[in-house]
Design an enzyme around this catalytic site. Sequence first.
Site, PDB file in Angstrom:
ATOM      1  N   TYR A  64      45.901  36.323  32.897  1.00 33.70           N
ATOM      2  CA  TYR A  64      46.769  36.932  33.907  1.00 33.70           C
ATOM      3  C   TYR A  64      46.384  38.378  34.154  1.00 33.70           C
ATOM      4  O   TYR A  64      45.695  39.012  33.362  1.00 33.70           O
ATOM      5  CB  TYR A  64      48.246  36.814  33.505  1.00 33.70           C
ATOM      6  CG  TYR A  64      48.691  37.776  32.432  1.00 33.70           C
ATOM      7  CD1 TYR A  64      49.290  38.981  32.767  1.00 33.70           C
ATOM      8  CD2 TYR A  64      48.517  37.476  31.085  1.00 33.70           C
ATOM      9  CE1 TYR A  64      49.702  39.865  31.785  1.00 33.70           C
ATOM     10  CE2 TYR A  64      48.923  38.354  30.099  1.00 33.70           C
ATOM     11  CZ  TYR A  64      49.521  39.548  30.452  1.00 33.70           C
ATOM     12  OH  TYR A  64      49.926  40.432  29.484  1.00 33.70           O
ATOM     13  N   CYS A  65      46.854  38.881  35.299  1.00 34.80           N
ATOM     14  CA  CYS A  65      46.697  40.294  35.655  1.00 34.80           C
ATOM     15  C   CYS A  65      47.999  40.723  36.326  1.00 34.80           C
ATOM     16  O   CYS A  65      49.050  40.166  36.062  1.00 34.80           O
ATOM     17  CB  CYS A  65      45.477  40.507  36.553  1.00 34.80           C
ATOM     18  SG  CYS A  65      45.609  39.705  38.164  1.00 34.80           S
ATOM     19  N   ARG A  66      47.929  41.686  37.224  1.00 29.17           N
ATOM     20  CA  ARG A  66      49.135  42.176  37.886  1.00 29.17           C
ATOM     21  C   ARG A  66      49.656  41.168  38.914  1.00 29.17           C
ATOM     22  O   ARG A  66      50.827  40.823  38.921  1.00 29.17           O
ATOM     23  CB  ARG A  66      48.850  43.533  38.552  1.00 29.17           C
ATOM     24  CG  ARG A  66      50.061  44.170  39.175  1.00 29.17           C
ATOM     25  CD  ARG A  66      49.747  45.595  39.640  1.00 29.17           C
ATOM     26  NE  ARG A  66      50.867  46.131  40.386  1.00 29.17           N
ATOM     27  CZ  ARG A  66      51.032  45.985  41.695  1.00 29.17           C
ATOM     28  NH1 ARG A  66      50.146  45.322  42.405  1.00 29.17           N
ATOM     29  NH2 ARG A  66      52.074  46.510  42.295  1.00 29.17           N
ATOM     30  N   GLY A  68      47.500  38.260  40.111  1.00 30.79           N
ATOM     31  CA  GLY A  68      46.794  36.980  40.090  1.00 30.79           C
ATOM     32  C   GLY A  68      45.400  37.019  40.686  1.00 30.79           C
ATOM     33  O   GLY A  68      44.634  36.075  40.520  1.00 30.79           O
ATOM     34  N   ILE A  93      51.742  39.098  36.507  1.00 34.35           N
ATOM     35  CA  ILE A  93      52.914  39.597  35.785  1.00 34.35           C
ATOM     36  C   ILE A  93      53.994  40.086  36.751  1.00 34.35           C
ATOM     37  O   ILE A  93      55.165  40.159  36.390  1.00 34.35           O
ATOM     38  CB  ILE A  93      52.516  40.672  34.744  1.00 34.35           C
ATOM     39  CG1 ILE A  93      53.563  40.776  33.639  1.00 34.35           C
ATOM     40  CG2 ILE A  93      52.222  41.997  35.427  1.00 34.35           C
ATOM     41  CD1 ILE A  93      53.114  41.504  32.401  1.00 34.35           C
TER      42      ILE A  93
END
Length: 101
Positions: A64-66, A68, A93
Amino acid sequence: MNLTQEDWVSQYEADENAVILDVRTENECNEGSIADAINIDIYEGQGFITKLEDLDKSKNYYVYCRSGARSAKACELMESLGFENAYNLLGGILEWNGEIV
């Protein structure tokens, strides 16, 4: 493979061979992360690739990242490096409804 949060969580929880990978920057991680995530910043360029190559390719990675986008790129890169299972968290997230540590 892109997964909704519901699918990502249920698949992760049932997976005894799972690793959560956070590909955000250190500053972003300091604002909160998903529990048990390891952080490798995708913006490290070759350093990111080197760190990926040190990971166990037999594990299943939940990435995951901020939002996607970076994690989707990371999953594609991981696949090209020989990782069989890398799952992207759609929405990142920002749309995470679970606990943040």
